[in-house]
Design a protein around this motif. Structure first.
Motif, short mmCIF file in Angstrom:
data_model
loop_
_atom_site.label_atom_id
_atom_site.label_comp_id
_atom_site.label_asym_id
_atom_site.label_seq_id
_atom_site.Cartn_x
_atom_site.Cartn_y
_atom_site.Cartn_z
N GLY A 116 43.60 44.86 43.93
CA GLY A 116 42.56 44.98 44.96
C GLY A 116 43.20 44.95 46.33
O GLY A 116 43.32 43.89 46.94
N SER A 117 43.69 46.11 46.78
CA SER A 117 44.42 46.23 48.05
C SER A 117 45.67 45.36 48.07
O SER A 117 46.07 44.87 49.12
CB SER A 117 43.50 45.88 49.23
OG SER A 117 42.38 46.74 49.26
N ALA A 118 46.28 45.19 46.90
CA ALA A 118 47.55 44.44 46.82
C ALA A 118 48.65 45.25 47.49
O ALA A 118 48.76 46.46 47.27
CB ALA A 118 47.90 44.16 45.36
N LYS A 119 49.48 44.59 48.29
CA LYS A 119 50.50 45.29 49.07
C LYS A 119 51.69 44.37 49.33
O LYS A 119 51.65 43.17 48.99
CB LYS A 119 49.91 45.76 50.39
CG LYS A 119 49.32 44.65 51.26
CD LYS A 119 48.64 45.25 52.49
CE LYS A 119 47.99 44.19 53.36
NZ LYS A 119 47.35 44.79 54.55
N PRO A 120 52.76 44.90 49.94
CA PRO A 120 53.91 44.05 50.24
C PRO A 120 53.52 42.84 51.08
O PRO A 120 52.69 42.93 51.98
CB PRO A 120 54.83 45.00 51.03
CG PRO A 120 54.49 46.36 50.53
CD PRO A 120 53.01 46.32 50.28
N VAL B 162 45.43 40.51 32.01
CA VAL B 162 44.14 40.49 32.70
C VAL B 162 44.41 40.76 34.18
O VAL B 162 45.18 40.04 34.82
CB VAL B 162 43.43 39.14 32.53
CG1 VAL B 162 42.15 39.10 33.37
CG2 VAL B 162 43.11 38.89 31.06
N ALA B 163 43.80 41.82 34.70
CA ALA B 163 43.96 42.16 36.11
C ALA B 163 42.69 41.76 36.86
O ALA B 163 41.64 42.37 36.66
CB ALA B 163 44.22 43.65 36.27
N TYR B 164 42.82 40.71 37.67
CA TYR B 164 41.67 40.29 38.48
C TYR B 164 41.58 41.19 39.69
O TYR B 164 42.44 41.16 40.58
CB TYR B 164 41.81 38.82 38.90
CG TYR B 164 40.77 38.43 39.93
CD1 TYR B 164 39.42 38.72 39.73
CD2 TYR B 164 41.13 37.77 41.11
CE1 TYR B 164 38.46 38.38 40.68
CE2 TYR B 164 40.18 37.42 42.05
CZ TYR B 164 38.85 37.73 41.84
OH TYR B 164 37.91 37.40 42.78
N GLU B 165 40.54 42.01 39.74
CA GLU B 165 40.33 42.95 40.84
C GLU B 165 38.90 42.82 41.36
O GLU B 165 37.98 43.48 40.84
CB GLU B 165 40.57 44.39 40.37
CG GLU B 165 41.99 44.71 40.00
CD GLU B 165 42.25 46.20 39.96
OE1 GLU B 165 43.15 46.67 40.68
OE2 GLU B 165 41.51 46.90 39.24
N PRO B 166 38.67 41.97 42.36
CA PRO B 166 37.33 41.89 42.94
C PRO B 166 36.93 43.26 43.48
O PRO B 166 37.68 43.86 44.27
CB PRO B 166 37.47 40.85 44.05
CG PRO B 166 38.94 40.74 44.32
CD PRO B 166 39.63 41.09 43.04
N VAL C 118 45.46 46.41 29.63
CA VAL C 118 45.37 45.86 30.97
C VAL C 118 43.88 45.81 31.29
O VAL C 118 43.28 46.82 31.68
CB VAL C 118 46.13 46.72 32.00
CG1 VAL C 118 46.05 46.10 33.39
CG2 VAL C 118 47.58 46.89 31.58
N LEU C 119 43.28 44.67 31.08
CA LEU C 119 41.83 44.51 31.22
C LEU C 119 41.48 44.16 32.65
O LEU C 119 41.87 43.10 33.15
CB LEU C 119 41.33 43.43 30.26
CG LEU C 119 39.85 43.05 30.40
CD1 LEU C 119 38.95 44.25 30.13
CD2 LEU C 119 39.51 41.88 29.48
N CYS C 120 40.75 45.04 33.31
CA CYS C 120 40.34 44.80 34.69
C CYS C 120 39.01 44.07 34.73
O CYS C 120 38.04 44.47 34.07
CB CYS C 120 40.20 46.13 35.44
SG CYS C 120 41.73 47.08 35.54
N VAL C 121 38.97 42.98 35.48
CA VAL C 121 37.74 42.19 35.64
C VAL C 121 37.57 41.86 37.12
O VAL C 121 38.53 41.85 37.88
CB VAL C 121 37.78 40.89 34.80
CG1 VAL C 121 37.91 41.20 33.31
CG2 VAL C 121 38.94 39.99 35.25
N GLY C 122 36.34 41.58 37.51
CA GLY C 122 36.12 41.20 38.90
C GLY C 122 34.66 41.31 39.29
O GLY C 122 33.89 42.07 38.70
N GLU C 123 34.29 40.54 40.29
CA GLU C 123 32.92 40.50 40.78
C GLU C 123 32.64 41.65 41.74
O GLU C 123 33.55 42.16 42.39
CB GLU C 123 32.63 39.15 41.46
CG GLU C 123 33.28 38.95 42.82
CD GLU C 123 34.74 38.53 42.79
OE1 GLU C 123 35.23 38.09 43.85
OE2 GLU C 123 35.38 38.66 41.73
N GLU C 124 31.37 42.06 41.84
CA GLU C 124 30.99 43.17 42.71
C GLU C 124 30.93 42.76 44.17
O GLU C 124 31.40 43.49 45.05
CB GLU C 124 29.64 43.75 42.28
CG GLU C 124 29.65 44.48 40.95
CD GLU C 124 28.34 45.17 40.67
OE1 GLU C 124 27.59 45.43 41.64
OE2 GLU C 124 28.05 45.44 39.50
#
Length: 265
Positions: free
Chosen positions: A225-229, A181-185, A144-150
């Motif tokens: 990234g703060s993913a929620k219901p 791929v987990a997109y997590e800004p 599970v590869l985490c990627v994202g901009e700062e």
């Protein structure tokens, strides 16, 4: 800068690809609480038609000391378990390291690589992440590869950053037939609200296009990234699922997100 308009473009997720919902406990819960949480999720998964049909795929990442008990707690449920970290070598004089071989033998199917907290708290750089991802693939674990901009910015620049991270991390990986791929800004992690749906849709579309050019069209691209219901219903089929943190600690909230995923499928 991305706005909050509803997404209006970007290719849909492949219809045959299941919605993937993953959750990391980080270091929030102790071992007993992690096991109780996993048992609650197992009950939910066993009773959910979309999960039983393979339309929604679930994986959970407890802390390392809880792994064996969590694996046992969900053994007869359609939930995969993974680790939050691994070392780049399988064996050797590496005090405190965790081998991907041992994780796989324990029953792990997934392993997280490249999270922003590993970069900033533990000092992991691109080379370490590349070596860890190669170890995951070599030992039969799904990375599970985490990627994202700062920093918050426009979607094209964010996607460019993500693509560069993907290229660096997978340079020595070999067979990538199974990849998440987990997109997590980074600027959205731990915040009250996730990135806007328009921003996520555009970034994921560009990342997915790049993966397809590399022959990795079967890779799942999920958002964290703060993913929620409620978020998945907004994003619709523009993503392949969600990578959940603290909002998944409540099994009832996790169940509602599974219902959302089933509705999309």
């Amino acid at each position: 800068m991305a706005d909050d308009r509803e997404p209006s473009h970007g290719p849909p997720a492949t219809s045959a690809r299941p919605i993937t919902l993953g959750a990391s406990l980080k270091l929030y819960l102790d071992v007993d609480a992690s096991v109780a949480w996993a048992r609650s999720l197992a009950e939910i998964a066993r009773a959910h038609a979309a999960v039983l049909a393979g339309e929604v795929r679930l994986f959970i990442l407890p802390s390392l000391p809880a792994l064996d008990r969590v694996i046992a707690a969900v053994a007869d449920a359609p939930i995969a378990v993974g680790a939050q970290d691994l070392f780049w070598s399988d064996r050797g004089a590496y005090t405190g390291a965790v081998s991907g071989v041992d994780l796989a033998r324990l029953g792990c199917r997934y392993v997280e690589v490249g999270h922003a907290e590993r970069r900033h708290v533990f000092g992991e750089d691109d080379e370490i992440i590349r070596r860890k991802l190669a170890a995951a693939v070599r030992t039969g674990l799904t990375p599970v590869l985490c990627v994202g901009e700062e920093e918050r910015g426009n979607a094209a620049l964010a996607a460019s950053t993500c693509i560069a991270q993907i290229e660096s991390a997978t340079a020595d990986a070999g067979d990538l037939s199974d990849l998440v791929v987990a997109y997590e800004p980074e600027w959205a992690i731990g915040q009250a609200e996730p990135a806007s749906s328009a921003h996520v849709t555009e970034v994921v579309a560009l990342v997915r296009s790049h993966l397809a050019q590399r022959g990795l069209e079967d890779a799942s691209v999920i958002y964290g990234g703060s993913a929620k219901p409620g978020l998945l219903s907004t994003l619709g089929s523009s993503v392949d699922g969600l990578f959940l943190g603290r909002f998944a600690h409540d099994p009832h909230a996790f169940a509602s997100i599974i219902d959302e995923a089933a509705g999309i499928r």
